[in-house]
Design a protein around this motif. Structure first.
Motif, short mmCIF file in Angstrom:
data_model
loop_
_atom_site.label_atom_id
_atom_site.label_comp_id
_atom_site.label_asym_id
_atom_site.label_seq_id
_atom_site.Cartn_x
_atom_site.Cartn_y
_atom_site.Cartn_z
N LEU A 183 0.83 -1.20 0.00
CA LEU A 183 0.00 0.00 0.00
C LEU A 183 0.87 1.26 0.00
N LEU B 71 2.04 1.79 -3.50
CA LEU B 71 0.99 2.28 -4.40
C LEU B 71 0.39 3.60 -3.90
N GLY B 72 0.81 4.04 -2.75
CA GLY B 72 0.30 5.29 -2.21
C GLY B 72 1.01 6.50 -2.78
N LYS C 136 0.95 8.69 -6.45
CA LYS C 136 0.15 8.84 -7.67
C LYS C 136 0.87 8.27 -8.90
N LEU D 29 1.11 4.41 -8.65
CA LEU D 29 -0.21 3.81 -8.80
C LEU D 29 -0.62 3.80 -10.27
N HIS E 36 -10.63 0.25 -8.56
CA HIS E 36 -11.21 1.48 -8.03
C HIS E 36 -10.75 2.74 -8.73
N ILE E 37 -9.83 2.62 -9.64
CA ILE E 37 -9.39 3.84 -10.33
C ILE E 37 -9.78 3.78 -11.80
N PRO E 38 -9.93 4.95 -12.43
CA PRO E 38 -10.36 4.99 -13.83
C PRO E 38 -9.29 4.42 -14.74
N VAL F 70 -17.18 1.65 -6.55
CA VAL F 70 -17.07 3.08 -6.79
C VAL F 70 -15.71 3.36 -7.43
N VAL F 71 -15.72 4.07 -8.55
CA VAL F 71 -14.47 4.45 -9.18
C VAL F 71 -14.23 5.94 -8.93
N VAL F 72 -13.12 6.24 -8.32
CA VAL F 72 -12.80 7.63 -8.02
C VAL F 72 -11.46 7.98 -8.63
N GLY F 73 -10.99 9.19 -8.39
CA GLY F 73 -9.75 9.62 -9.02
C GLY F 73 -8.51 8.92 -8.50
N VAL F 74 -7.49 8.87 -9.35
CA VAL F 74 -6.23 8.24 -8.97
C VAL F 74 -5.65 8.92 -7.73
N GLU F 75 -5.72 10.23 -7.73
CA GLU F 75 -5.13 10.99 -6.62
C GLU F 75 -5.77 10.61 -5.28
N VAL G 292 -7.38 7.89 -4.49
CA VAL G 292 -7.02 6.52 -4.11
C VAL G 292 -5.61 6.48 -3.55
N ALA G 293 -4.69 7.19 -4.22
CA ALA G 293 -3.30 7.21 -3.75
C ALA G 293 -3.23 7.75 -2.32
N LEU H 36 -4.31 5.02 0.02
CA LEU H 36 -3.30 3.97 0.10
C LEU H 36 -2.10 4.41 0.93
N LYS H 37 -1.72 5.66 0.76
CA LYS H 37 -0.59 6.16 1.55
C LYS H 37 -0.94 6.10 3.05
N LEU I 193 -13.29 0.51 -1.15
CA LEU I 193 -11.86 0.24 -1.36
C LEU I 193 -11.24 -0.32 -0.08
#
Lengths: 114, 114
Positions: free
Chosen positions: A15, A18-19, A21, A24, A93-95, B4-9, B11-12, B15-16, B86
């Motif tokens: 994690l 991948l944390g 941007k 990821l 979960h990401i686009p 749910v799909v959200v932005g990469v940012e 999610v990052a 995860l962090k 997530l």
DNA sequence: TTTTTATATAATTATATTATTATATAATAA
DNA sequence: TTATTATATAATAATATAATTATATAAAAA
């Protein structure tokens, strides 16, 4: 997909990796395409050493593999990694990030490495 | 569960936050029980400010909620958070952490806060 | 009201992370 | 062989993170 349960520490390590941007997004790209370093440099508009160092971290824990093809080094997802099912769950979960590669092609910038 | 799909940012960022063994374990615990700070201090054998600061980070992005009950503050999972699905997907990959709470009870150390 | 208990916050220190610049290596092209 | 291209690595600098110590706050107990 098989639900592999591993230790808390190992999961935390993944994690943390991948944390970021950039990493990821790299993982999202590699899940569908192999990429060489120069493509990633183009996509992320980031210095080559910065990209190499992100790739190194991912490679150090075995999440990605590298293959040399002539002067290029292609990175690919290690789908045999015990953490791959976790990775997949996260990426769901990401686009989709593939457009980033398509844009490269359009721009004709699609680098030499093919 | 809804995907749910959200932005990469975003999610990052999550995860962090979960890319730390202590916080990841806290989230695993909170998914099944509300906990007060003193319990977590016992479980992790870590200073009270250290635990408070981890909780603060989780609270700042809204992943956990706090409720005061008399002199204790109980933390709980915010299951309405858009990232909760997530979180669940991630927690499915780590072993159950509830024994940590049971151990506390056994030791009789099960703190005053109940 | 004073003391105690539970928790938060601020300041500090130690450590980790990320990016940049400079340099090395390895393959191909000239 | 020399030059060029793609990539890695080392050194460094800037920034972020995590833990500790000291202090503040808020509720309960004496």
């Amino acid at each position: 997909m098989k639900q592999v349960v591993v230790g808390v520490e190992e999961v935390a390590t993944v994690l943390k990796l991948l944390g970021d941007k950039t990493r990821l997004t790299i993982m999202a790209l590699l899940d569908n395409n192999d990429c060489c370093v120069c493509e990633l440099v183009e996509i992320f508009q980031m210095s080559q050493p910065a990209i190499s160092q992100h790739l190194r971290k991912l490679k150090d824990v075995g999440l990605v593999k590298e293959t040399r093809k002539a002067q290029w080094i292609f990175y690919s997802m290690n789908k045999e990694h015990e953490m791959y099912s976790l990775i997949k769950d996260i990426l769901a979960h990401i686009p989709d990030q593939q457009e980033k590669l398509k844009e490269l092609e359009k721009k004709g910038t699609k680098i030499s490495c093919e």
